[in-house]
Every structure is written in C-alpha cells, then in structure tokens.
Design a protein around this motif. Structure first.
Motif, PDB file in Angstrom:
ATOM      1  N   ILE A  14      53.163  40.939  89.955  1.00  0.00           N
ATOM      2  CA  ILE A  14      51.727  41.158  89.804  1.00  0.00           C
ATOM      3  C   ILE A  14      51.366  40.917  88.344  1.00  0.00           C
ATOM      4  O   ILE A  14      51.909  41.583  87.454  1.00  0.00           O
ATOM      5  CB  ILE A  14      51.346  42.595  90.224  1.00  0.00           C
ATOM      6  N   ALA A  16      48.965  41.168  85.060  1.00  0.00           N
ATOM      7  CA  ALA A  16      47.904  42.025  84.538  1.00  0.00           C
ATOM      8  C   ALA A  16      47.699  41.693  83.063  1.00  0.00           C
ATOM      9  O   ALA A  16      48.569  41.117  82.419  1.00  0.00           O
ATOM     10  CB  ALA A  16      48.260  43.499  84.713  1.00  0.00           C
ATOM     11  N   HIS A  45      44.351  43.882  86.634  1.00  0.00           N
ATOM     12  CA  HIS A  45      45.034  42.781  87.297  1.00  0.00           C
ATOM     13  C   HIS A  45      44.311  41.453  87.094  1.00  0.00           C
ATOM     14  O   HIS A  45      43.093  41.411  86.953  1.00  0.00           O
ATOM     15  CB  HIS A  45      45.174  43.082  88.789  1.00  0.00           C
ATOM     16  N   ARG A  85      53.523  50.804  93.781  1.00  0.00           N
ATOM     17  CA  ARG A  85      53.474  49.367  93.504  1.00  0.00           C
ATOM     18  C   ARG A  85      54.791  48.725  93.925  1.00  0.00           C
ATOM     19  O   ARG A  85      55.830  48.984  93.327  1.00  0.00           O
ATOM     20  CB  ARG A  85      53.197  49.123  92.020  1.00  0.00           C
ATOM     21  N   LEU A  89      55.439  44.247  87.579  1.00  0.00           N
ATOM     22  CA  LEU A  89      54.208  43.890  86.887  1.00  0.00           C
ATOM     23  C   LEU A  89      54.592  43.069  85.652  1.00  0.00           C
ATOM     24  O   LEU A  89      55.514  43.446  84.929  1.00  0.00           O
ATOM     25  CB  LEU A  89      53.495  45.165  86.462  1.00  0.00           C
ATOM     26  N   HIS A  91      52.775  42.156  82.350  1.00  0.00           N
ATOM     27  CA  HIS A  91      51.570  42.558  81.630  1.00  0.00           C
ATOM     28  C   HIS A  91      51.458  41.785  80.324  1.00  0.00           C
ATOM     29  O   HIS A  91      52.395  41.761  79.527  1.00  0.00           O
ATOM     30  CB  HIS A  91      51.613  44.063  81.343  1.00  0.00           C
TER      31      HIS A  91
END
Length: 151
Positions: A14, A16, A45, A85, A89, A91
C-alpha cells in the motif's frame, strides 16, 4: 503464463505519502486522527492515478487546508503488515517546507480531531514508535540533503 495470472501472484503493498512541515521554530506539524488513539502525519494513501507527490499535496490540502509545494523526498519507509492492514505500507515523506508565521491551518473535521506543532521530543510521546523513527529520519534527511530508507 498470462499476464493477469502473473500479476495476481505478486506481493502487494500500500503506497502512502505525507508532508514534513515545520514552523519557524523547527517544530513538526502533526495531526490527531479521530479513528485512532495516536497522532500522525498529515498525509494518507496514494489514490489510483496519483503519484506519491500528488497524494502528499492533496492530503495536505484536504487535511489541514495547506497548498504547499511538495519538495524533495526525505524518507522512504517500509512498514510491515500490522493490526488490520493485511499488506505492507511503503510510505514516502516529502519536505513541504516551513510555514510562515500566521499561516492558517484549516482542520478536516471528518477525519481529524486536532493538529499542532511539536518538537521531536514532544512528538516521541504522541507518535507510534515507527512514526517517531520516521520523524527523526526526516529531520536528519532535511539537514543532510540525503534520502533515508527505513525498514
């Protein structure tokens, strides 16, 4: 192997992005989401069709009403799966500069309860540990001109 089968087998992450914004005293802008206990960064996101830079700028406008230039990349942070989640992630933290005195913050009340500027020591008390690590890496990256990778 057909492309759809191949891509369906790949690991998912994901993306972000957030803005590293400080005041004239060097304190960092943080926000208090209404959907979790701890404070965090103004950001979120990456939406479909966006780059991380675009997501950073959009989230700053939406969450705190700031239209700022998305500056250079400071930190890329790989955050493993946690809580609800199911995917890691990735980021991206961008340097969005220092707000001039008198700049107005307009809080997005649908998602956020509060905002403030905090020293690194103050932020350590209100951020989850992995976000505090990102804060310190962002401060160092801004000062050094380097990009930091955290995992």
């Amino acid at each position: 192997m057909p492309a759809d089968v191949f891509y369906a087998q790949l690991h998912r992450v994901i993306p972000a992005a957030a803005g590293f914004v400080t005041d004239a005293g060097g304190r960092v802008l943080l926000v208090k989401p209404n959907y979790r206990e701890r404070w965090g960064w103004p950001g979120g996101h990456v939406d479909d069709g966006e780059t991380p830079e675009m997501a950073c700028a959009r989230e700053l406008r939406e969450e705190v009403g700031l239209t700022l230039e998305t500056g250079r990349l400071l930190v890329v942070h790989w955050v493993p799966e946690m809580d609800e989640r199911p995917f890691p992630l990735v980021h991206f933290t961008f340097d969005c500069g220092t707000l001039p005195d008198g700049a107005r913050i307009t809080l997005q009340e649908d998602e956020l309860d509060d905002w403030g500027f905090f020293t690194a020591a103050e932020a350590d008390e209100i951020l989850p540990g992995w976000q505090a690590e990102r804060l310190h890496a962002s401060i160092a990256a801004r000062a050094s001109g380097q990009v930091t990778y955290l995992s």
